[in-house]
Design a protein around this motif. Structure first.
Motif, PDB file in Angstrom:
ATOM      1  N   GLN A 226      -7.995  15.611  13.680  1.00  0.00           N
ATOM      2  CA  GLN A 226      -8.000  14.347  13.050  1.00  0.00           C
ATOM      3  C   GLN A 226      -7.143  13.487  12.475  1.00  0.00           C
ATOM      4  N   GLY A 227      -5.839  14.219  11.973  1.00  0.00           N
ATOM      5  CA  GLY A 227      -4.929  13.617  11.345  1.00  0.00           C
ATOM      6  C   GLY A 227      -5.115  13.961   9.873  1.00  0.00           C
ATOM      7  N   ARG A 228      -6.048  14.752   9.513  1.00  0.00           N
ATOM      8  CA  ARG A 228      -6.351  15.121   8.112  1.00  0.00           C
ATOM      9  C   ARG A 228      -5.444  16.275   7.590  1.00  0.00           C
ATOM     10  N   HIS A 229      -4.252  16.033   7.313  1.00  0.00           N
ATOM     11  CA  HIS A 229      -3.293  16.943   7.042  1.00  0.00           C
ATOM     12  C   HIS A 229      -3.312  17.782   5.769  1.00  0.00           C
ATOM     13  N   GLY A 230      -3.798  16.916   4.542  1.00  0.00           N
ATOM     14  CA  GLY A 230      -4.145  17.571   3.473  1.00  0.00           C
ATOM     15  C   GLY A 230      -5.232  18.754   3.684  1.00  0.00           C
ATOM     16  N   LEU A 231      -6.420  18.437   4.158  1.00  0.00           N
ATOM     17  CA  LEU A 231      -7.443  19.386   4.277  1.00  0.00           C
ATOM     18  C   LEU A 231      -6.686  20.535   5.259  1.00  0.00           C
ATOM     19  N   ALA A 232      -6.087  20.237   6.295  1.00  0.00           N
ATOM     20  CA  ALA A 232      -5.418  21.323   7.336  1.00  0.00           C
ATOM     21  C   ALA A 232      -4.578  22.052   6.362  1.00  0.00           C
ATOM     22  N   LEU A 233      -3.540  21.591   5.525  1.00  0.00           N
ATOM     23  CA  LEU A 233      -2.837  22.472   4.757  1.00  0.00           C
ATOM     24  C   LEU A 233      -3.498  23.327   3.877  1.00  0.00           C
ATOM     25  N   ALA A 234      -4.641  22.784   3.284  1.00  0.00           N
ATOM     26  CA  ALA A 234      -5.349  23.632   2.428  1.00  0.00           C
ATOM     27  C   ALA A 234      -6.055  24.990   3.087  1.00  0.00           C
ATOM     28  N   ASP A 235      -6.488  24.608   4.166  1.00  0.00           N
ATOM     29  CA  ASP A 235      -7.025  25.544   5.135  1.00  0.00           C
ATOM     30  C   ASP A 235      -5.915  26.601   5.521  1.00  0.00           C
TER      31      ASP A 235
ATOM     32  N   MET B 259       0.721  -1.049  -0.172  1.00  0.00           N
ATOM     33  CA  MET B 259       0.046   0.067   0.114  1.00  0.00           C
ATOM     34  C   MET B 259       0.845   1.317  -0.199  1.00  0.00           C
ATOM     35  N   SER B 260       0.651   2.126  -0.951  1.00  0.00           N
ATOM     36  CA  SER B 260       1.293   3.191  -0.736  1.00  0.00           C
ATOM     37  C   SER B 260       0.893   4.657  -0.324  1.00  0.00           C
ATOM     38  N   MET B 261       1.707   5.243   0.228  1.00  0.00           N
ATOM     39  CA  MET B 261       1.161   6.440   1.023  1.00  0.00           C
ATOM     40  C   MET B 261       1.385   7.628   0.085  1.00  0.00           C
ATOM     41  N   PHE B 262       0.211   8.581  -0.012  1.00  0.00           N
ATOM     42  CA  PHE B 262       0.341   9.621  -0.852  1.00  0.00           C
ATOM     43  C   PHE B 262       1.001  10.807  -0.081  1.00  0.00           C
ATOM     44  N   ARG B 263       1.937  11.284  -0.718  1.00  0.00           N
ATOM     45  CA  ARG B 263       2.972  12.378  -0.294  1.00  0.00           C
ATOM     46  C   ARG B 263       2.689  13.273  -1.008  1.00  0.00           C
ATOM     47  N   PRO B 264       1.839  14.606  -0.851  1.00  0.00           N
ATOM     48  CA  PRO B 264       1.908  15.675  -1.540  1.00  0.00           C
ATOM     49  C   PRO B 264       3.377  16.492  -1.627  1.00  0.00           C
TER      50      PRO B 264
END
Length: 187
Positions: free
Chosen positions: A114-123, A1-6
């Motif tokens: 919540q560990g939702r880093h992508g959404l946190a970064l966008a905000d 399983m690969s982890m998405f790294r933006p």
């Protein structure tokens, strides 16, 4: 399983660019300008803490009692660690006042919790677009970057925090923690 790294380089570059190039464009005589000038020249951490409280009070001014209530409810939900409720309150605040940076910042905190880093970064990106001097958002960016194993950009973010708030203890600690890994050891 690969982890998405933006690819965070554009976000970090945008944050750094916003802070570096927007600061001189701020309107003269603005209350926040005065506070940031005082913060930069604060003699000690006690003086800085008082100025920081005043800055936070300015940041929290939405201009609307209804928006202030949504912001208060979001902050209360964050304190209770009810992150879903916090996201709902801050989401409603953002819907009604999309140019109010603190709504975005509050929701970023809830997403991060919540560990939702992508959404946190966008905000956080939106916060810094609206208020390039929001050093707590820049600090949050640094924390996320460090957690994503990006010590160089995290170090840069913490450095920006210290440029805006020279007495920010957590940013100073982070710089010390990351310094050896980023800058190496002097021989």
């Amino acid at each position: 399983m690969s982890m998405f790294r933006p690819d965070l380089k554009p976000i970090v570059a945008a944050a750094i660019g916003l802070v570096m190039y927007s600061m001189p464009l701020a309107a003269e005589g603005d209350r926040l300008d005065e506070l940031f000038d005082r913060l930069e020249g604060a003699a000690d951490s006690r003086d800085a803490a008082q100025i920081e409280r005043e800055i936070r009070m300015e940041w929290r001014k939405s201009g609307s009692p209804a928006m202030d209530l949504l912001h208060k409810r979001g902050r209360t939900a964050l304190e209770r660690e009810d992150f879903d409720a916090a996201i709902e309150h801050f989401g409603a605040l953002i819907d009604h006042a999309p140019d109010y940076a603190e709504g975005w910042h509050g929701r970023a905190k809830a997403f991060f919790a919540q560990g939702r880093h992508g959404l946190a970064l966008a905000d956080l990106e939106r916060v810094l677009t609206l208020d390039p001097r929001q050093y707590e958002a820049i600090f949050g960016l640094g924390v996320i970057l460090e957690q994503l194993d990006r010590p160089g950009p995290a170090y840069d973010a913490f450095g920006l925090v210290l440029r805006l708030h020279p007495h920010h203890e957590r940013a100073a600690e982070a710089i010390k923690r990351l310094d050896r890994g980023v800058n190496g050891v002097e021989l």
